[in-house]
Scaffold this motif. Structure first.
Motif, PDB file in Angstrom:
ATOM      1  N   SER A  33      -2.396 -16.626   3.638  1.00 18.93           N
ATOM      2  CA  SER A  33      -1.895 -17.338   2.387  1.00 18.93           C
ATOM      3  C   SER A  33      -3.699 -16.466   1.308  1.00 18.93           C
ATOM      4  CB  SER A  33      -3.224 -18.413   2.589  1.00 18.93           C
ATOM      5  OG  SER A  33      -4.154 -18.367   2.777  1.00 18.93           O
ATOM      6  N   PRO A  34      -4.070 -16.280   1.507  1.00 17.79           N
ATOM      7  CA  PRO A  34      -4.809 -15.194  -0.158  1.00 17.79           C
ATOM      8  C   PRO A  34      -4.127 -14.316  -1.003  1.00 17.79           C
ATOM      9  CG  PRO A  34      -6.436 -14.877   1.555  1.00 17.79           C
ATOM     10  CD  PRO A  34      -5.038 -16.067   2.367  1.00 17.79           C
ATOM     11  N   LEU A  35      -2.656 -13.513   0.293  1.00 17.31           N
ATOM     12  CA  LEU A  35      -1.997 -12.959   0.154  1.00 17.31           C
ATOM     13  C   LEU A  35      -0.852 -13.126  -1.304  1.00 17.31           C
ATOM     14  CD1 LEU A  35      -1.466  -9.614   0.677  1.00 17.31           C
ATOM     15  CD2 LEU A  35       0.215 -10.410   2.239  1.00 17.31           C
ATOM     16  N   ALA A  36      -1.007 -14.902  -0.710  1.00 20.84           N
ATOM     17  CA  ALA A  36       0.253 -15.597  -1.455  1.00 20.84           C
ATOM     18  C   ALA A  36      -0.099 -15.680  -3.355  1.00 20.84           C
ATOM     19  CB  ALA A  36       0.498 -16.949  -1.391  1.00 20.84           C
ATOM     20  N   ASN A  37      -0.842 -15.667  -3.574  1.00 19.42           N
ATOM     21  CA  ASN A  37      -1.812 -15.566  -4.646  1.00 19.42           C
ATOM     22  C   ASN A  37      -2.078 -14.209  -5.349  1.00 19.42           C
ATOM     23  OD1 ASN A  37      -1.145 -18.071  -4.761  1.00 19.42           O
ATOM     24  ND2 ASN A  37      -3.433 -18.518  -4.170  1.00 19.42           N
ATOM     25  N   ALA A  38      -2.027 -13.560  -4.679  1.00 18.93           N
ATOM     26  CA  ALA A  38      -2.302 -11.713  -5.025  1.00 18.93           C
ATOM     27  C   ALA A  38      -1.490 -11.181  -6.082  1.00 18.93           C
ATOM     28  CB  ALA A  38      -2.852 -10.614  -3.574  1.00 18.93           C
ATOM     29  N   ASP A  39      -2.273 -11.072  -7.131  1.00 17.90           N
ATOM     30  CA  ASP A  39      -1.030 -10.015  -8.051  1.00 17.90           C
ATOM     31  C   ASP A  39      -0.918  -8.611  -7.739  1.00 17.90           C
ATOM     32  OD1 ASP A  39      -0.242  -8.454 -10.383  1.00 17.90           O
ATOM     33  OD2 ASP A  39      -1.412 -10.058 -12.102  1.00 17.90           O
ATOM     34  N   THR A  40       0.190  -8.437  -7.055  1.00 19.70           N
ATOM     35  CA  THR A  40       0.535  -7.162  -6.448  1.00 19.70           C
ATOM     36  C   THR A  40       1.635  -6.219  -7.950  1.00 19.70           C
ATOM     37  OG1 THR A  40       2.247  -7.821  -5.262  1.00 19.70           O
ATOM     38  CG2 THR A  40      -0.440  -7.139  -4.317  1.00 19.70           C
ATOM     39  N   GLU A  41       2.294  -7.433  -9.113  1.00 18.98           N
ATOM     40  CA  GLU A  41       2.799  -6.673  -9.770  1.00 18.98           C
ATOM     41  C   GLU A  41       2.480  -4.841 -10.057  1.00 18.98           C
ATOM     42  OE1 GLU A  41       5.409  -8.573 -11.056  1.00 18.98           O
ATOM     43  OE2 GLU A  41       6.179  -6.747 -11.705  1.00 18.98           O
ATOM     44  N   GLY A  42       3.119  -4.393 -10.285  1.00 21.64           N
ATOM     45  CA  GLY A  42       3.086  -3.332 -10.852  1.00 21.64           C
ATOM     46  C   GLY A  42       2.307  -1.845  -9.685  1.00 21.64           C
ATOM     47  N   ALA A  43       2.699  -2.748  -8.644  1.00 18.30           N
ATOM     48  CA  ALA A  43       1.827  -2.017  -7.193  1.00 18.30           C
ATOM     49  C   ALA A  43       2.959  -1.561  -6.470  1.00 18.30           C
ATOM     50  CB  ALA A  43       0.648  -2.640  -6.711  1.00 18.30           C
ATOM     51  N   GLU A  44       3.506  -0.111  -6.150  1.00 22.33           N
ATOM     52  CA  GLU A  44       4.802   0.640  -5.148  1.00 22.33           C
ATOM     53  C   GLU A  44       3.795   0.434  -3.864  1.00 22.33           C
ATOM     54  OE1 GLU A  44       7.850   1.932  -6.278  1.00 22.33           O
ATOM     55  OE2 GLU A  44       7.149   1.418  -7.692  1.00 22.33           O
ATOM     56  N   PRO A  45       4.821  -0.357  -2.439  1.00 25.63           N
ATOM     57  CA  PRO A  45       4.124  -0.159  -1.634  1.00 25.63           C
ATOM     58  C   PRO A  45       3.870   1.351  -1.126  1.00 25.63           C
ATOM     59  CG  PRO A  45       6.890  -1.263  -1.817  1.00 25.63           C
ATOM     60  CD  PRO A  45       5.906  -0.287  -3.344  1.00 25.63           C
ATOM     61  N   LEU A  46       2.799   0.937  -0.434  1.00 25.02           N
ATOM     62  CA  LEU A  46       2.862   2.368   0.139  1.00 25.02           C
ATOM     63  C   LEU A  46       2.579   2.344   1.564  1.00 25.02           C
ATOM     64  CD1 LEU A  46      -0.346   4.164  -0.292  1.00 25.02           C
ATOM     65  CD2 LEU A  46      -1.873   2.567   1.163  1.00 25.02           C
ATOM     66  N   VAL A  47       4.207   3.331   1.669  1.00 26.80           N
ATOM     67  CA  VAL A  47       4.591   3.793   2.994  1.00 26.80           C
ATOM     68  C   VAL A  47       3.571   4.614   3.630  1.00 26.80           C
ATOM     69  CG1 VAL A  47       6.472   3.992   3.626  1.00 26.80           C
ATOM     70  CG2 VAL A  47       6.887   2.962   2.024  1.00 26.80           C
TER      71      VAL A  47
END
Lengths: 89, 294
Positions: A33-47
């Motif tokens: 659930s903490p992930l739902a509120n996390a601001d990941t705007e602008g972060a590219e997926p780390l593949v």
């Protein structure tokens, strides 16, 4: 709730395991659930965790395992091939 | 004596990864670490695919892939040392995969010096592993200066655990798809169709924790949850990795465990739910591909 994913995983659990898995799945989603509120705007997926491309090597033939060695661990084999039940009617 | 986790291949020897699925699987070749060690090794069966705690540890140096930290937990309780090298420095050729972006063969030993000495023999680039740094060899020496210390709150501490589990389950789920009863490993009896062969084989041969990982991975990768779980976890992983400020400090000190050790003769103090949280304090190192020592 978990049965569609159980089918995707090619499993058919007995009832007691299905109940336990449902409880653990609820805990898993609660933990996430903490992930739902996390601001990941602008972060590219780390593949890839390494910052360089190391996947491709020179396209030259290397050592391969012999067919007999590969078939040694096959549950069933026939005439040098893996054997499975009929797949088409 | 060096012991090998049962997920490291040794030509001609059974490599079961602790699973009924692979109980008769005879390795067709040597893992790269076995070739580099070039000495007789014994085998040690740990938990199934590293998803369960080991029942015991061998008396000797152990090479193993400890993604979920179950081995490290036992190591801490026994006063031993667990050394996880930097991702991409030890070849995984011949290692039965668990979660590919976190898989790394590490060392359980009595002292750090013993572990680093062994690591110097097995580390270095191997073209058979597609995710390795190019350096041919590594030397492990004490730094000339004392490590820099710096106290600060980790900005994404609350995300480490969910991101680790989402990505680990997704990758494990994909890796488990190879166990279908066709090419190697256990095959169920009394099936009529190919679909039934797959399902019966996997249901009969996997233990509960492995089944859980397979199902949770399918859930995280499914159309309903992909954006909220898997994709978001990949983005958060970048934030976590970039937040580790090794330009400010040399070492990040964290507790090994989030619970008290289990004492002999007393009931365990863990309960369902804590199983997910316990013993995973180096998740950050796994996500960021850094080394870890406990």
């Amino acid at each position: 709730m978990t049965q569609p994913y159980e089918a995707m995983a090619k499993l058919d659990l007995p009832e007691d395991e299905r109940r336990e898995l449902k409880l653990r799945a609820e805990l898993f989603l609660k933990m996430c659930s903490p992930l739902a509120n996390a601001d990941t705007e602008g972060a590219e997926p780390l593949v890839s965790v390494l910052d360089f491309n190391s996947v491709l090597r020179e396209d030259t033939a290397g050592q391969m395992l012999a067919r007999e060695a590969l078939l040694t661990n096959a549950p069933e084999q026939y005439d040098g091939y893996f054997q499975v039940p009929k797949t088409l009617d | 004596m060096v012991y090998l986790d049962d997920s490291i291949l040794q030509a001609g020897k059974i490599a079961s990864a602790g699973s009924k699925m692979l109980r008769n699987f005879a390795a067709p070749f040597d893992a790269e670490v076995v070739t580099r060690l070039n000495e007789p090794c014994e085998r040690a069966v740990l938990g199934e695919f590293g998803l369960e705690p080991p029942k015991s540890l061998p008396d000797g140096v152990l090479l193993c892939n400890d993604v979920f930290g179950h081995v490290r937990t036992v190591v801490a309780e026994r006063g031993l040392c667990s050394l996880r090298p930097t991702y991409g420095t030890v070849s995984r050729y011949g290692l039965i995969p668990t979660a590919c972006s976190m898989d790394q063969i590490g060392v359980v030993c009595r002292t750090p010096a013993e572990g680093f000495s062994l690591l110097a023999r097995i580390a270095g680039h191997d073209e058979k592993d597609g995710a390795m740094f190019p350096d041919a060899r590594y030397s492990y020496e004490k730094p000339a200066q004392a490590p820099r210390l710096h106290r600060e709150a980790l900005p994404y501490a609350d995300l480490v655990e969910p991101v680790f589990h989402i990505l680990a389950y997704a990758e494990i789920s994909g890796n488990l798809s190879r166990y279908d009863g066709v090419k190697f490993g256990y095959r169920a009896e009394n099936y009529k169709t190919l679909e039934e062969l797959y399902t019966k084989t996997r249901t009969e041969a996997f233990g509960f924790e492995t089944k859980l990982a397979a199902v949770m991975g399918c859930l995280a990768l499914s159309q309903d949850h992909y954006a909220a779980l898997y994709d978001k976890a990949l983005r958060a992983r970048r934030l976590i990795r970039d937040s580790l400020r090794f330009d400010l400090y040399d070492v990040l000190v964290l507790p090994v465990e989030s619970r008290l050790p289990v004492l002999a003769g007393l009931p365990s103090l863990t309960f369902r739910g804590v199983q997910l949280a316990a013993g995973v304090k180096n998740e950050g190192a796994l996500l960021a591909a850094w080394e870890a020592l406990s």
